[in-house]
Design an enzyme around this catalytic site. Sequence first.
Site, PDB file in Angstrom:
ATOM      1  CG  HIS A 128      -0.200  -0.020   2.532  1.00 34.68           C
ATOM      2  ND1 HIS A 128       0.275   1.117   3.152  1.00 34.68           N
ATOM      3  CD2 HIS A 128       0.136  -1.042   3.342  1.00 34.68           C
ATOM      4  CE1 HIS A 128       0.850   0.798   4.286  1.00 34.68           C
ATOM      5  NE2 HIS A 128       0.798  -0.509   4.434  1.00 34.68           N
ATOM      6  CG  ASP A 129      -0.344   4.306   1.272  1.00 34.14           C
ATOM      7  OD1 ASP A 129      -1.175   5.082   0.789  1.00 34.14           O
ATOM      8  OD2 ASP A 129      -0.581   3.572   2.252  1.00 34.14           O
ATOM      9  N   GLY A 146       4.992  -0.901   3.042  1.00 31.12           N
ATOM     10  CA  GLY A 146       4.225   0.238   2.582  1.00 31.12           C
ATOM     11  C   GLY A 146       5.060   1.492   2.416  1.00 31.12           C
TER      12      GLY A 146
END
Length: 283
Positions: A128-129, A146
């Site tokens: 994520h991200d 992340g």
Amino acid sequence: MDERRGKAPEIHPSSIVSSRARIGRGVRIGPWCSIGPDVEIGDNVELISHVVIDGRTTLGDGVVCYPFTSVGMAPQDLKYRGEPTSCMIGARTIIRENVTIHRGTATGTGLTRIGPDCLIMANSHVAHDCTLGRGVIIVNNVVMGGHVVIGDDARIMGAAALHQFVRIGHAALVGGVCGVEADVIPYGSVLGNRARLVGLHWIWLRRNGVQPEEVRRMRQAFRALYPKAAHATGAVFQDRLEHVRQTYADDARVVEILDFIAAPSHRGLVRVQSGDMIESDGA
């Protein structure tokens, strides 16, 4: 399904495509795929088979997803509560077998972004991200936490592990089975169980038309920043940094490295270990 004008997509009857998904021209969706309602697929995308695309995910034109890839699923973050975050895959990127790419989080940027012309090889994970630039190559079995940021044309070799919030600079090289816990400078080359800086990515520089004189000056600047016996110079790293900035102010690639070093960092920098050889090309 919101189908754009032009050549109709080819969708295998075993696949499940939401009526709300937006599907571009010339798209081919093979057997046993699943496409969620908030997905947008560009022109000439190919999902070979057993591909899952979910969440607010956009696939750019010409993306190819191989079997058992998963793009845009919820992040592996216990703070995530189903917020409407996103995932974007750039044009012509190739995603090989068993790759997982998760959408962003509300506590991060809210977006996982992979640039155009990337190659994500089998069994790799983009968390994520994360942000990957243009032309990045991720070799088999790479994992990243992340919020990792990878610059254009970087190369991450097989089974490398990137700590969350790490930055990998433009055209850097991360060696295979390498644990990266800190930032890698642009054009840097790192190796080792725990990554250490061993030189610049000379092969990329030569293959991409960087002139020998510029390569020579980059080598000089690198040696000034990371002398083999730093204590012998009588200068701390910050002093060496300022010296290089003054000496090589007209060298765009050297300035790029210095600006990367000066930028805010969660993890610090991967450094040269005492006694390591810092030239990898025999020069």
